[in-house]
Enzyme design. Structure first.
Site, PDB file in Angstrom:
ATOM      1  N   TYR A 161      11.389 -23.951   7.030  1.00 46.67           N
ATOM      2  CA  TYR A 161      11.472 -24.212   5.584  1.00 46.67           C
ATOM      3  C   TYR A 161      12.868 -24.702   5.197  1.00 46.67           C
ATOM      4  CZ  TYR A 161      11.415 -23.350   0.556  1.00 46.67           C
ATOM      5  OH  TYR A 161      11.516 -23.491  -0.806  1.00 46.67           O
ATOM      6  N   LYS A 165      13.989 -28.407   3.732  1.00 42.19           N
ATOM      7  CA  LYS A 165      14.624 -28.632   2.431  1.00 42.19           C
ATOM      8  C   LYS A 165      15.980 -29.334   2.596  1.00 42.19           C
ATOM      9  CE  LYS A 165      11.418 -27.006  -0.278  1.00 42.19           C
ATOM     10  NZ  LYS A 165      10.697 -27.905  -1.202  1.00 42.19           N
ATOM     11  N   PRO A 191      16.460 -25.009  -6.293  1.00 46.44           N
ATOM     12  CA  PRO A 191      16.330 -23.708  -6.965  1.00 46.44           C
ATOM     13  C   PRO A 191      16.773 -22.551  -6.072  1.00 46.44           C
ATOM     14  CG  PRO A 191      14.232 -24.932  -6.954  1.00 46.44           C
ATOM     15  CD  PRO A 191      15.144 -25.598  -5.986  1.00 46.44           C
TER      16      PRO A 191
HETATM   17  N1  LIG Z   1       9.729 -19.943  -5.671  1.00 48.85           N
HETATM   18  C1  LIG Z   1      11.006 -19.995  -5.255  1.00 48.85           C
HETATM   19  O1  LIG Z   1      11.750 -19.000  -5.272  1.00 48.85           O
HETATM   20  C2  LIG Z   1      11.581 -21.294  -4.785  1.00 48.85           C
HETATM   21  C3  LIG Z   1      12.931 -21.326  -4.410  1.00 48.85           C
HETATM   22  C4  LIG Z   1      13.476 -22.531  -3.974  1.00 48.85           C
HETATM   23  C5  LIG Z   1      12.687 -23.673  -3.934  1.00 48.85           C
HETATM   24  N2  LIG Z   1      11.363 -23.588  -4.303  1.00 48.85           N
HETATM   25  C6  LIG Z   1      10.577 -24.807  -4.250  1.00 48.85           C
HETATM   26  O2  LIG Z   1      10.016 -25.044  -5.528  1.00 48.85           O
HETATM   27  C7  LIG Z   1       8.736 -25.652  -5.384  1.00 48.85           C
HETATM   28  C8  LIG Z   1       7.657 -24.827  -6.078  1.00 48.85           C
HETATM   29  O3  LIG Z   1       7.718 -23.483  -5.615  1.00 48.85           O
HETATM   30  P1  LIG Z   1       6.531 -22.448  -5.895  1.00 48.85           P
HETATM   31  O4  LIG Z   1       7.126 -21.100  -5.862  1.00 48.85           O
HETATM   32  O5  LIG Z   1       5.747 -22.855  -7.087  1.00 48.85           O
HETATM   33  O6  LIG Z   1       5.668 -22.678  -4.536  1.00 48.85           O
HETATM   34  P2  LIG Z   1       4.087 -22.497  -4.261  1.00 48.85           P
HETATM   35  O7  LIG Z   1       3.945 -22.343  -2.791  1.00 48.85           O
HETATM   36  O8  LIG Z   1       3.551 -21.435  -5.150  1.00 48.85           O
HETATM   37  O9  LIG Z   1       3.452 -23.885  -4.769  1.00 48.85           O
HETATM   38  C9  LIG Z   1       3.458 -25.039  -4.002  1.00 48.85           C
HETATM   39  C10 LIG Z   1       2.481 -26.005  -4.593  1.00 48.85           C
HETATM   40  O10 LIG Z   1       2.403 -27.144  -3.707  1.00 48.85           O
HETATM   41  C11 LIG Z   1       1.037 -27.449  -3.499  1.00 48.85           C
HETATM   42  N3  LIG Z   1       0.826 -28.094  -2.197  1.00 48.85           N
HETATM   43  C12 LIG Z   1       1.010 -27.538  -0.975  1.00 48.85           C
HETATM   44  N4  LIG Z   1       0.647 -28.408  -0.020  1.00 48.85           N
HETATM   45  C13 LIG Z   1       0.241 -29.541  -0.643  1.00 48.85           C
HETATM   46  C14 LIG Z   1      -0.245 -30.790  -0.193  1.00 48.85           C
HETATM   47  N5  LIG Z   1      -0.392 -31.058   1.121  1.00 48.85           N
HETATM   48  N6  LIG Z   1      -0.584 -31.726  -1.100  1.00 48.85           N
HETATM   49  C15 LIG Z   1      -0.447 -31.461  -2.425  1.00 48.85           C
HETATM   50  N7  LIG Z   1       0.004 -30.303  -2.923  1.00 48.85           N
HETATM   51  C16 LIG Z   1       0.341 -29.342  -2.035  1.00 48.85           C
HETATM   52  C17 LIG Z   1       0.337 -26.097  -3.561  1.00 48.85           C
HETATM   53  O11 LIG Z   1      -1.053 -26.233  -3.738  1.00 48.85           O
HETATM   54  C18 LIG Z   1       1.067 -25.441  -4.714  1.00 48.85           C
HETATM   55  O12 LIG Z   1       0.496 -25.805  -5.951  1.00 48.85           O
HETATM   56  C19 LIG Z   1       8.524 -25.824  -3.882  1.00 48.85           C
HETATM   57  O13 LIG Z   1       9.012 -27.087  -3.471  1.00 48.85           O
HETATM   58  C20 LIG Z   1       9.399 -24.733  -3.298  1.00 48.85           C
HETATM   59  O14 LIG Z   1       9.774 -24.995  -1.964  1.00 48.85           O
HETATM   60  C21 LIG Z   1      10.807 -22.432  -4.716  1.00 48.85           C
END
Ligand SMILES: NC(=O)c1ccc[n+]([C@@H]2O[C@H](COP(=O)([O-])OP(=O)(O)OC[C@H]3O[C@@H](n4cnc5c(N)ncnc54)[C@H](O)[C@@H]3O)[C@@H](O)[C@H]2O)c1
Length: 256
Positions: A161, A165, A191
């Site tokens: 992961y 990123k 984030p």
């Molecule tokens: N939640 C955190 O603390 C955090 C921290 C840093 C970065 N992020 C980043 O922020 C973003 C959103 O995070 P989140 O917590 O909502 O993650 P999440 O895993 O809940 O959501 C990811 C979304 O991407 C979609 N997805 C996955 N594979 C896919 C594909 N092949 N085609 C289309 N859609 C697809 C999923 O269906 C989901 O809706 C992500 O890029 C994550 O890496 C999150």
């Protein structure tokens, strides 16, 4: 060089908009005046589109797999047909919640590594590749990729992961150099740990969130809403001379 402006009713595509932070971006960008294309592999995206419509803005759900070129091309075609243009793209879809438990790097299987790279790195490139021609045509566009502040700190048990990123930040810089002369900017939001369902599923106990909060200059838990300002700015006309940059939004935990 003169800069073109966004359209009077701008359109944004949010990948991974079907749940979590992506869904929150969809609603916030609608509040900021965008019509919204919710793009996700999950059918729940149609409910998010409905919620956007309830706010008075136009919205469309497109089921897409960001790893498949045919699928991202179909997304661009659907957007072209419905709206005729795209002002902004938020490349938010990723394998995050789906990663499962954190494990030593020696326990991560090759196919898991490849899947993470396919969704988190190939995905944003593939979507940008399909959507960019619409921006080029308009002479205006804002691409916002989503990385993670873990790139700047490292995180045990998550090497695929974190590496993916890091690649998103590199991709951002590379695309920015390529498309700047066409009125398109490419930036990245990184984030910190957001206290949402996905992070709870991955990191479990409250102690993990509390420890993270204590490492921040602003020592509190991070919410989805904390990201809205950066994403609004980078998807707006106001950020017009900023490109190739990564904005860390984590309350001052990591400094670049
Ligand atoms: N939640 C955190 O603390 C955090 C921290 C840093 C970065 N992020 C980043 O922020 C973003 C959103 O995070 P989140 O917590 O909502 O993650 P999440 O895993 O809940 O959501 C990811 C979304 O991407 C979609 N997805 C996955 N594979 C896919 C594909 N092949 N085609 C289309 N859609 C697809 C999923 O269906 C989901 O809706 C992500 O890029 C994550 O890496 C999150």
């Amino acid at each position: 060089m003169s800069f073109k402006k966004p359209s009077s009713t701008p359109v944004v595509v949010v990948t991974g908009g079907g749940r979590g932070i992506g869904a929150a971006y969809c609603l916030d960008l609608a509040a900021a005046g965008f019509d919204v294309v919710v793009a996700d592999i999950l059918d729940e995206g149609s409910e998010v589109a409905e919620k956007v419509r309830a706010t008075g803005r136009e919205a469309m759900f497109v089921k897409v797999d960001v790893t498949v070129e045919e699928s991202t091309r179909a997304l661009a075609a659907a957007v072209q047909e419905r709206f005729g243009r795209v002002d902004a793209l938020v490349n938010n879809a990723a394998l995050y919640q789906a990663l499962g438990n954190k494990r030593p790097f020696t326990h991560i299987a090759e196919d898991e590594w490849d899947k993470v790279m396919a969704v988190n790195v190939k995905g944003p490139w593939q979507v940008a590749k399909s959507i960019y021609p619409l921006m080029l045509q308009a002479g205006y566009g804002r691409i916002v990729n989503v990385a993670s502040s873990t790139v700047h700190m490292g995180a045990p048990g998550f090497p695929h992961y974190v590496a993916s990123k890091g690649a998103v930040i590199a991709l951002t810089r590379s695309l920015a150099r390529e498309v700047g002369a066409e009125g398109v900017t490419v930036n990245c939001v990184a984030p910190g740990l957001v206290h949402n369902d996905s992070s709870v599923a991955l990191n479990g106990d409250e102690g993990y969130f509390a420890a993270s909060a204590q490492q921040r200059a602003i020592p509190r838990s991070m919410e989805e809403q904390d990201l809205f300002g950066a994403v609004r700015f980078l998807t707006s006309e106001a950020s017009r001379f900023i490109t190739g940059q990564t904005v860390i939004v984590d309350g001052g935990q990591a400094f670049s």
